[in-house]
Design a protein around this motif. Structure first.
Motif, PDB file in Angstrom:
ATOM      1  N   VAL A  48       5.474  50.142  50.138  1.00  0.00           N
ATOM      2  CA  VAL A  48       6.791  50.156  49.502  1.00  0.00           C
ATOM      3  C   VAL A  48       7.230  48.735  49.181  1.00  0.00           C
ATOM      4  N   ASP A  49       7.558  48.509  47.922  1.00  0.00           N
ATOM      5  CA  ASP A  49       8.137  47.229  47.517  1.00  0.00           C
ATOM      6  C   ASP A  49       9.637  47.431  47.333  1.00  0.00           C
ATOM      7  N   THR A  50      10.409  46.461  47.753  1.00  0.00           N
ATOM      8  CA  THR A  50      11.861  46.605  47.691  1.00  0.00           C
ATOM      9  C   THR A  50      12.496  45.417  46.987  1.00  0.00           C
ATOM     10  N   VAL A 222      18.070  54.082  51.365  1.00  0.00           N
ATOM     11  CA  VAL A 222      18.174  52.629  51.282  1.00  0.00           C
ATOM     12  C   VAL A 222      18.563  52.103  52.658  1.00  0.00           C
ATOM     13  N   GLU A 277      19.100  47.049  50.282  1.00  0.00           N
ATOM     14  CA  GLU A 277      17.673  46.983  49.960  1.00  0.00           C
ATOM     15  C   GLU A 277      17.259  48.287  49.298  1.00  0.00           C
ATOM     16  N   GLU A 279      14.468  50.563  46.961  1.00  0.00           N
ATOM     17  CA  GLU A 279      13.034  50.721  46.738  1.00  0.00           C
ATOM     18  C   GLU A 279      12.719  50.533  45.259  1.00  0.00           C
ATOM     19  N   SER A 280      11.854  49.557  44.939  1.00  0.00           N
ATOM     20  CA  SER A 280      11.508  49.311  43.548  1.00  0.00           C
ATOM     21  C   SER A 280      10.190  49.965  43.160  1.00  0.00           C
ATOM     22  N   ARG A 282       6.758  52.473  44.999  1.00  0.00           N
ATOM     23  CA  ARG A 282       6.091  53.079  46.150  1.00  0.00           C
ATOM     24  C   ARG A 282       4.700  53.534  45.721  1.00  0.00           C
ATOM     25  N   GLY A 322       4.012  44.899  49.088  1.00  0.00           N
ATOM     26  CA  GLY A 322       5.234  45.473  49.627  1.00  0.00           C
ATOM     27  C   GLY A 322       5.265  45.402  51.138  1.00  0.00           C
TER      28      GLY A 322
END
Length: 342
Positions: A48-50, A222, A277, A279-280, A282, A322
């Motif tokens: 996961v990138d945030t 989030v 934060e 999530e951008s 996944r 991520g």
């Protein structure tokens, strides 16, 4: 910025890959001489990138309150006070304006013989407050009139069986006073708000840059960092349909309003700054290693050092970053790889 430092025959290379520093290895068996290594395991899971954005801790459903009463305001609540059904929103010329719950505004005089949804709202509130033996329906009957008389007497009003917009304001539920727009001593005028209120449910509001709207999806989970560093979970509850612009010229910003429901204790501060934060990206079910396990090879690719005592390098292809990890292919799940000890 790129930089390099030779340490014990190993080139330490600074590069812009996920914000990490990669070491340049070679074909030699001892890829990182002089570097104390720990180990990490190649694992499979979601990566996961945030992205962090600014928000503010507030209350839901902010709105202005009008009343049909005209005259001098003789009492107003303090900012931050909570008003519930049957409570006083404001006093005008010494007479209370009462909060009752309902979705339709109080727009006319109600008396025996009237009917409609607003009558049902009035009767529902009177019954909830314990007045009269009422059948809650759309008809204002003599039983309704008797309940109104009793209620008016308790509120210090003239004991009649009639109510009008000077005595009642219908709102969706309990409210928290955000701002007193017409304070004590000022003239309350029909058509001008006397209070600004909000609901009692805590939310985080984010004015999200319109080009980042994809980061916010209703129902998405989030995390919210509160003043003082405490982190609480949240869920995106509402994403605005209309973008709003502010500023001008090069300073102009276009944003979309996002509301986030939060869990846990958040304190009572209103408009407190928080960090959200989101999530951008996944990547589901991918193999990954800690980013510090990567070695940049002289050939231009990347490798990991297998932690089996041989210092063997295994070429890998990298994908998404991520949470301090990087997606890799070319190495098996469960393999232990070397990482610098901290």
């Amino acid at each position: 910025m790129r930089w390099a430092l030779v340490v014990g025959g190993v080139v330490v290379l600074g590069v812009g890959v996920g914000g990490v520093v990669l070491r340049l290895g070679g074909d030699e068996a001892e890829a990182r001489p002089g570097v104390r290594l720990g180990t990490a395991v190649v694992t499979r899971g979601d990566l996961v990138d945030t992205e962090k954005v600014d928000g503010r801790l507030t209350y839901d459903g902010a709105r202005d309150v009008w009343t049909g009463a005209s005259g001098i305001v003789t009492w107003a609540p303090r900012e931050g006070a909570t008003v519930r059904r049957g409570g006083t929103l404001v006093k005008v010329s010494g007479k209370p304006v009462t909060l009752m719950y309902g979705g339709s505004p109080m727009y006319r005089v109600l008396r025996v013989g009237e009917s409609g949804a607003d009558v049902r709202q009035l009767e529902g509130n009177l019954a909830a407050l314990g007045y009269g033996d009422l059948t809650v329906d759309t008809r204002f009957t003599e039983a309704t009139e008797a309940a109104v008389k009793e209620w008016r007497d308790d509120r210090g009003l003239e004991e009649t069986g009639v109510v009008d917009p000077a005595q009642i304001v219908f709102l969706g539920g309990a409210v928290r006073v955000r701002k007193v727009r017409t304070p004590e001593g000022k003239q309350a005028v029909q058509g001008q708000p006397v209070l600004e209120v909000a609901g009692t449910r805590r939310v985080v509001h984010v004015d999200l840059d319109a080009d980042k709207q994809d980061l916010a999806r209703e129902g998405a989970k989030v995390s919210v960092e509160l003043p003082g560093g405490k982190v609480v979970p949240g869920t995106v509850s509402e994403v605005g349909d209309v973008a709003e612009s502010s500023g001008s010229g090069q300073d102009q910003k276009t944003t979309v309003g996002v509301d986030i429901a939060v869990k846990g204790r958040t304190g009572r501060l209103d408009e407190a700054p928080v960090t959200v934060e989101l999530e951008s990206e996944r990547r589901r079910g991918v193999l990954s290693v800690p980013v510090e396990a990567l070695l940049a090879t002289r050939e231009g690719g990347f490798a990991v050092e297998v932690a089996d005592g041989t210092g063997r390098l295994v070429p890998v292809r990298i994908g998404a970053f991520g949470g301090g990890r990087v997606e890799v292919t070319g190495v098996a799940e469960g393999v232990k790889v070397g990482v610098p000890e901290r």
